[in-house]
Design a protein around this motif. Structure first.
Motif, PDB file in Angstrom:
ATOM      1  N   ILE A  95     119.717 -43.734  -7.901  1.00 42.06           N
ATOM      2  CA  ILE A  95     119.585 -44.617  -6.736  1.00 42.06           C
ATOM      3  C   ILE A  95     120.307 -44.014  -5.530  1.00 42.06           C
ATOM      4  N   ALA A  96     121.514 -43.502  -5.768  1.00 41.29           N
ATOM      5  CA  ALA A  96     122.300 -42.929  -4.670  1.00 41.29           C
ATOM      6  C   ALA A  96     121.606 -41.709  -4.073  1.00 41.29           C
ATOM      7  N   MET A  97     121.037 -40.845  -4.922  1.00 39.85           N
ATOM      8  CA  MET A  97     120.355 -39.655  -4.404  1.00 39.85           C
ATOM      9  C   MET A  97     119.045 -40.019  -3.716  1.00 39.85           C
ATOM     10  N   ASN A  98     118.376 -41.062  -4.188  1.00 45.20           N
ATOM     11  CA  ASN A  98     117.193 -41.542  -3.465  1.00 45.20           C
ATOM     12  C   ASN A  98     117.566 -41.990  -2.055  1.00 45.20           C
ATOM     13  N   ARG A  99     118.700 -42.683  -1.955  1.00 48.29           N
ATOM     14  CA  ARG A  99     119.143 -43.150  -0.639  1.00 48.29           C
ATOM     15  C   ARG A  99     119.449 -41.973   0.283  1.00 48.29           C
ATOM     16  N   LEU A 100     120.020 -40.912  -0.277  1.00 52.59           N
ATOM     17  CA  LEU A 100     120.306 -39.731   0.544  1.00 52.59           C
ATOM     18  C   LEU A 100     119.013 -39.061   1.006  1.00 52.59           C
ATOM     19  N   ARG A 101     117.994 -39.036   0.154  1.00 51.53           N
ATOM     20  CA  ARG A 101     116.707 -38.474   0.582  1.00 51.53           C
ATOM     21  C   ARG A 101     116.129 -39.293   1.733  1.00 51.53           C
ATOM     22  N   GLY A 102     116.347 -40.603   1.683  1.00 48.17           N
ATOM     23  CA  GLY A 102     115.909 -41.432   2.806  1.00 48.17           C
ATOM     24  C   GLY A 102     116.616 -41.041   4.087  1.00 48.17           C
ATOM     25  N   ALA A 103     117.896 -40.692   3.979  1.00 45.10           N
ATOM     26  CA  ALA A 103     118.639 -40.237   5.160  1.00 45.10           C
ATOM     27  C   ALA A 103     118.098 -38.901   5.662  1.00 45.10           C
ATOM     28  N   SER A 133     111.528 -39.715  -5.152  1.00 43.88           N
ATOM     29  CA  SER A 133     111.409 -40.760  -4.136  1.00 43.88           C
ATOM     30  C   SER A 133     112.584 -40.764  -3.169  1.00 43.88           C
ATOM     31  N   ALA A 134     112.291 -41.233  -1.956  1.00 48.20           N
ATOM     32  CA  ALA A 134     113.338 -41.442  -0.954  1.00 48.20           C
ATOM     33  C   ALA A 134     113.645 -42.928  -0.790  1.00 48.20           C
ATOM     34  N   ASN A 135     113.100 -43.748  -1.690  1.00 51.20           N
ATOM     35  CA  ASN A 135     113.331 -45.195  -1.647  1.00 51.20           C
ATOM     36  C   ASN A 135     114.344 -45.577  -2.723  1.00 51.20           C
ATOM     37  N   ASP A 136     115.384 -46.286  -2.328  1.00 48.57           N
ATOM     38  CA  ASP A 136     116.452 -46.609  -3.271  1.00 48.57           C
ATOM     39  C   ASP A 136     116.280 -47.995  -3.880  1.00 48.57           C
ATOM     40  N   ASP A 137     115.024 -48.378  -4.164  1.00 54.50           N
ATOM     41  CA  ASP A 137     114.767 -49.624  -4.871  1.00 54.50           C
ATOM     42  C   ASP A 137     114.336 -49.311  -6.302  1.00 54.50           C
ATOM     43  N   LEU A 174     122.044 -56.757  -7.946  1.00 53.20           N
ATOM     44  CA  LEU A 174     123.202 -56.657  -7.074  1.00 53.20           C
ATOM     45  C   LEU A 174     123.038 -55.597  -5.986  1.00 53.20           C
ATOM     46  N   HIS A 175     122.083 -54.687  -6.182  1.00 53.28           N
ATOM     47  CA  HIS A 175     121.893 -53.588  -5.239  1.00 53.28           C
ATOM     48  C   HIS A 175     121.016 -54.017  -4.073  1.00 53.28           C
ATOM     49  N   SER A 176     121.388 -53.615  -2.866  1.00 53.52           N
ATOM     50  CA  SER A 176     120.598 -53.892  -1.666  1.00 53.52           C
ATOM     51  C   SER A 176     120.045 -52.583  -1.121  1.00 53.52           C
ATOM     52  N   PRO A 177     118.766 -52.305  -1.338  1.00 53.61           N
ATOM     53  CA  PRO A 177     118.196 -51.017  -0.915  1.00 53.61           C
ATOM     54  C   PRO A 177     118.069 -50.903   0.604  1.00 53.61           C
ATOM     55  N   LEU A 178     118.173 -49.683   1.098  1.00 51.62           N
ATOM     56  CA  LEU A 178     117.947 -49.402   2.508  1.00 51.62           C
ATOM     57  C   LEU A 178     116.472 -49.147   2.786  1.00 51.62           C
ATOM     58  N   ARG A 179     115.799 -48.514   1.825  1.00 54.83           N
ATOM     59  CA  ARG A 179     114.383 -48.238   1.943  1.00 54.83           C
ATOM     60  C   ARG A 179     113.663 -48.787   0.712  1.00 54.83           C
ATOM     61  N   THR A 180     112.588 -49.504   0.914  1.00 52.10           N
ATOM     62  CA  THR A 180     111.834 -50.049  -0.194  1.00 52.10           C
ATOM     63  C   THR A 180     110.455 -49.414  -0.252  1.00 52.10           C
TER      64      THR A 180
END
Length: 236
Positions: A118-126, A141-145, A226-232
Protein backbone atom coordinates in the motif's frame (compact mmCIF):
# COMPACT_ATOMS: atom_id res chain seq x y z
CA UNK A 1 -28.02 9.99 7.21
CA UNK A 2 -24.86 10.71 9.22
CA UNK A 3 -23.52 14.22 9.33
CA UNK A 4 -20.58 14.52 6.94
CA UNK A 5 -19.01 17.07 9.27
CA UNK A 6 -18.75 14.60 12.15
CA UNK A 7 -15.45 13.53 13.75
CA UNK A 8 -15.09 10.50 11.42
CA UNK A 9 -15.74 12.43 8.22
CA UNK A 10 -12.05 12.87 7.36
CA UNK A 11 -11.40 9.15 7.62
CA UNK A 12 -14.45 8.26 5.52
CA UNK A 13 -13.68 10.81 2.82
CA UNK A 14 -9.94 10.26 2.85
CA UNK A 15 -7.16 12.87 3.12
CA UNK A 16 -6.69 15.52 0.46
CA UNK A 17 -4.04 14.50 -2.06
CA UNK A 18 -0.98 16.78 -2.08
CA UNK A 19 -0.52 18.68 -5.33
CA UNK A 20 2.72 19.05 -7.28
CA UNK A 21 1.45 22.09 -9.16
CA UNK A 22 3.44 25.26 -8.73
CA UNK A 23 6.66 23.50 -7.81
CA UNK A 24 9.88 24.58 -9.43
CA UNK A 25 12.09 22.06 -11.24
CA UNK A 26 14.46 22.03 -8.27
CA UNK A 27 11.60 21.35 -5.87
CA UNK A 28 10.28 18.55 -8.09
CA UNK A 29 13.75 17.00 -8.24
CA UNK A 30 14.12 17.18 -4.46
CA UNK A 31 10.68 15.64 -3.95
CA UNK A 32 11.49 12.82 -6.39
CA UNK A 33 14.73 12.07 -4.49
CA UNK A 34 12.93 11.94 -1.14
CA UNK A 35 10.19 9.71 -2.55
CA UNK A 36 12.78 7.37 -4.08
CA UNK A 37 14.64 7.15 -0.77
CA UNK A 38 11.43 6.19 1.02
CA UNK A 39 10.65 3.67 -1.75
CA UNK A 40 14.00 1.94 -1.33
CA UNK A 41 13.54 1.92 2.44
CA UNK A 42 10.18 0.15 2.04
CA UNK A 43 11.69 -2.36 -0.39
CA UNK A 44 14.51 -3.15 2.03
CA UNK A 45 12.09 -3.52 4.97
CA UNK A 46 9.83 -5.79 2.92
CA UNK A 47 12.73 -7.99 1.85
CA UNK A 48 14.07 -8.22 5.40
CA UNK A 49 10.65 -9.13 6.81
CA UNK A 50 10.07 -11.87 4.25
CA UNK A 51 13.55 -13.30 4.76
CA UNK A 52 13.14 -13.32 8.56
CA UNK A 53 9.77 -15.08 8.39
CA UNK A 54 10.99 -17.73 5.95
CA UNK A 55 13.96 -18.38 8.23
CA UNK A 56 11.70 -18.79 11.27
CA UNK A 57 9.43 -21.17 9.35
CA UNK A 58 12.44 -23.21 8.25
CA UNK A 59 13.67 -23.39 11.86
CA UNK A 60 10.26 -24.55 13.04
CA UNK A 61 10.02 -27.23 10.36
CA UNK A 62 13.47 -28.43 11.42
CA UNK A 63 12.31 -28.60 15.06
CA UNK A 64 9.20 -30.57 14.07
CA UNK A 65 11.31 -33.02 12.11
CA UNK A 66 13.79 -33.36 14.97
CA UNK A 67 10.98 -33.80 17.49
CA UNK A 68 9.31 -36.58 15.53
CA UNK A 69 12.65 -38.35 15.03
CA UNK A 70 13.29 -38.05 18.77
CA UNK A 71 9.91 -39.61 19.54
CA UNK A 72 10.68 -42.44 17.13
CA UNK A 73 13.98 -43.16 18.87
CA UNK A 74 12.37 -42.99 22.33
CA UNK A 75 9.58 -45.26 21.18
CA UNK A 76 12.01 -47.90 19.99
CA UNK A 77 13.99 -47.62 23.22
CA UNK A 78 10.97 -47.88 25.53
CA UNK A 79 8.72 -50.08 23.45
CA UNK A 80 6.23 -47.20 23.49
CA UNK A 81 5.52 -47.92 27.15
CA UNK A 82 6.32 -46.41 30.52
CA UNK A 83 7.45 -42.79 30.43
CA UNK A 84 7.25 -42.58 26.65
CA UNK A 85 3.73 -41.11 26.78
CA UNK A 86 4.78 -38.27 29.08
CA UNK A 87 7.83 -37.52 26.94
CA UNK A 88 5.77 -37.57 23.75
CA UNK A 89 3.19 -35.15 25.13
CA UNK A 90 5.94 -32.88 26.41
CA UNK A 91 7.66 -32.74 23.02
CA UNK A 92 4.37 -32.19 21.19
CA UNK A 93 3.31 -29.46 23.61
CA UNK A 94 6.60 -27.66 23.02
CA UNK A 95 6.12 -27.93 19.25
CA UNK A 96 2.58 -26.62 19.56
CA UNK A 97 3.70 -23.55 21.52
CA UNK A 98 6.60 -22.82 19.16
CA UNK A 99 4.30 -23.38 16.20
CA UNK A 100 1.71 -20.90 17.44
CA UNK A 101 4.41 -18.28 17.96
CA UNK A 102 5.83 -18.87 14.48
CA UNK A 103 2.36 -18.86 12.96
CA UNK A 104 1.50 -15.56 14.63
CA UNK A 105 4.68 -14.03 13.25
CA UNK A 106 3.90 -15.30 9.76
CA UNK A 107 0.42 -13.75 9.84
CA UNK A 108 1.78 -10.48 11.20
CA UNK A 109 4.36 -10.47 8.41
CA UNK A 110 1.59 -10.95 5.84
CA UNK A 111 -0.11 -7.79 7.13
CA UNK A 112 3.23 -5.99 7.16
CA UNK A 113 3.75 -7.01 3.54
CA UNK A 114 0.33 -5.61 2.63
CA UNK A 115 1.25 -2.37 4.38
CA UNK A 116 4.48 -2.15 2.35
CA UNK A 117 2.54 -2.69 -0.89
CA UNK A 118 0.00 0.00 0.00
CA UNK A 119 2.80 2.41 0.93
CA UNK A 120 4.69 1.80 -2.33
CA UNK A 121 1.49 2.21 -4.33
CA UNK A 122 1.03 5.59 -2.68
CA UNK A 123 4.58 6.57 -3.65
CA UNK A 124 3.90 5.61 -7.27
CA UNK A 125 0.92 7.94 -7.13
CA UNK A 126 3.30 10.69 -6.03
CA UNK A 127 5.57 9.88 -8.99
CA UNK A 128 2.58 10.28 -11.32
CA UNK A 129 1.76 13.62 -9.75
CA UNK A 130 5.28 14.74 -10.61
CA UNK A 131 5.26 13.22 -14.11
CA UNK A 132 1.93 11.81 -15.40
CA UNK A 133 3.71 10.62 -18.54
CA UNK A 134 5.25 7.60 -16.79
CA UNK A 135 1.85 5.99 -16.19
CA UNK A 136 2.13 3.67 -19.20
CA UNK A 137 5.44 2.30 -17.89
CA UNK A 138 4.01 1.10 -14.58
CA UNK A 139 2.78 -2.50 -14.35
CA UNK A 140 2.01 -2.26 -10.64
CA UNK A 141 -0.67 0.11 -9.38
CA UNK A 142 -0.33 3.72 -8.28
CA UNK A 143 -3.60 3.52 -6.32
CA UNK A 144 -3.29 2.86 -2.60
CA UNK A 145 -6.74 1.31 -2.16
CA UNK A 146 -7.74 -2.36 -1.96
CA UNK A 147 -8.13 -2.77 -5.72
CA UNK A 148 -4.75 -1.12 -6.27
CA UNK A 149 -3.00 -3.49 -3.86
CA UNK A 150 -4.60 -6.46 -5.65
CA UNK A 151 -3.26 -5.19 -8.98
CA UNK A 152 0.24 -4.87 -7.53
CA UNK A 153 0.12 -8.38 -6.08
CA UNK A 154 -1.36 -10.09 -9.13
CA UNK A 155 -0.31 -7.76 -11.97
CA UNK A 156 -2.02 -9.18 -15.06
CA UNK A 157 -4.57 -11.63 -13.67
CA UNK A 158 -6.10 -12.59 -10.31
CA UNK A 159 -4.89 -15.80 -8.65
CA UNK A 160 -7.59 -17.05 -6.28
CA UNK A 161 -5.37 -19.93 -5.11
CA UNK A 162 -2.56 -17.61 -4.02
CA UNK A 163 -3.48 -17.84 -0.34
CA UNK A 164 -3.41 -21.65 -0.38
CA UNK A 165 0.21 -21.61 -1.52
CA UNK A 166 1.36 -18.88 0.87
CA UNK A 167 3.89 -19.29 3.66
CA UNK A 168 1.17 -18.51 6.21
CA UNK A 169 -0.93 -21.43 4.93
CA UNK A 170 2.06 -23.81 4.98
CA UNK A 171 2.81 -23.04 8.62
CA UNK A 172 -0.91 -23.21 9.44
CA UNK A 173 -1.18 -26.76 8.07
CA UNK A 174 1.95 -27.93 9.88
CA UNK A 175 0.86 -26.41 13.20
CA UNK A 176 -2.62 -27.89 12.76
CA UNK A 177 -1.10 -31.35 12.27
CA UNK A 178 1.01 -30.97 15.43
CA UNK A 179 -2.04 -29.79 17.39
CA UNK A 180 -3.99 -32.79 16.10
CA UNK A 181 -1.23 -35.15 17.26
CA UNK A 182 -1.09 -33.49 20.67
CA UNK A 183 -4.86 -33.61 21.21
CA UNK A 184 -4.97 -37.23 20.07
CA UNK A 185 -2.10 -38.05 22.41
CA UNK A 186 -3.87 -36.45 25.35
CA UNK A 187 -7.03 -38.48 24.65
CA UNK A 188 -5.03 -41.70 24.48
CA UNK A 189 -3.15 -40.72 27.62
CA UNK A 190 -6.48 -40.44 29.41
CA UNK A 191 -7.33 -43.99 28.26
CA UNK A 192 -9.76 -42.79 25.60
CA UNK A 193 -10.58 -44.98 22.60
CA UNK A 194 -8.51 -44.63 19.43
CA UNK A 195 -11.50 -43.48 17.36
CA UNK A 196 -12.14 -40.62 19.78
CA UNK A 197 -8.46 -39.62 19.70
CA UNK A 198 -8.52 -39.49 15.90
CA UNK A 199 -11.84 -37.63 15.76
CA UNK A 200 -10.87 -34.98 18.31
CA UNK A 201 -7.43 -34.61 16.76
CA UNK A 202 -8.88 -34.00 13.29
CA UNK A 203 -11.40 -31.52 14.68
CA UNK A 204 -8.69 -29.67 16.58
CA UNK A 205 -6.50 -29.46 13.49
CA UNK A 206 -9.29 -28.23 11.24
CA UNK A 207 -10.43 -25.81 13.91
CA UNK A 208 -6.93 -24.37 14.14
CA UNK A 209 -6.78 -23.74 10.37
CA UNK A 210 -10.25 -22.17 10.36
CA UNK A 211 -9.43 -19.92 13.33
CA UNK A 212 -6.21 -18.64 11.78
CA UNK A 213 -7.85 -18.03 8.40
CA UNK A 214 -10.54 -16.00 10.16
CA UNK A 215 -7.85 -14.08 12.04
CA UNK A 216 -6.01 -13.33 8.80
CA UNK A 217 -9.18 -12.18 7.05
CA UNK A 218 -10.12 -9.91 9.94
CA UNK A 219 -6.65 -8.36 9.90
CA UNK A 220 -6.88 -7.80 6.13
CA UNK A 221 -10.29 -6.14 6.27
CA UNK A 222 -9.33 -4.06 9.32
CA UNK A 223 -6.34 -2.61 7.50
CA UNK A 224 -8.43 -1.29 4.63
CA UNK A 225 -11.19 -0.16 6.99
CA UNK A 226 -8.71 2.04 8.84
CA UNK A 227 -6.69 3.12 5.80
CA UNK A 228 -7.60 6.30 3.91
CA UNK A 229 -6.28 6.10 0.33
CA UNK A 230 -5.01 9.14 -1.55
CA UNK A 231 -5.75 7.61 -4.95
CA UNK A 232 -8.57 5.19 -5.66
CA UNK A 233 -8.92 2.87 -8.63
CA UNK A 234 -12.46 4.02 -9.37
CA UNK A 235 -11.24 7.61 -9.65
CA UNK A 236 -8.92 6.86 -12.56
Amino acid sequence: MADASGPDASRRQGPERPSAEGLTDAQRSLRAQMLATEHWSLLASRSTTQSEVLTRIAIYLTLVSAGLVTLSVLGNATGFRGWFGVAALGVLLLLVLLGLITQKRAFNASLDDLMFVIAMNRLRGAYLDLDPGIADYLVTSANDDEAGSAQTYYAYSPRPGQIWASSAMIISVVVAAVIALFVGGVVLGLAGPIWLAIALGVLAGLGSIAAWMRTGYRGYTAMFRLHSPLRTTSAD
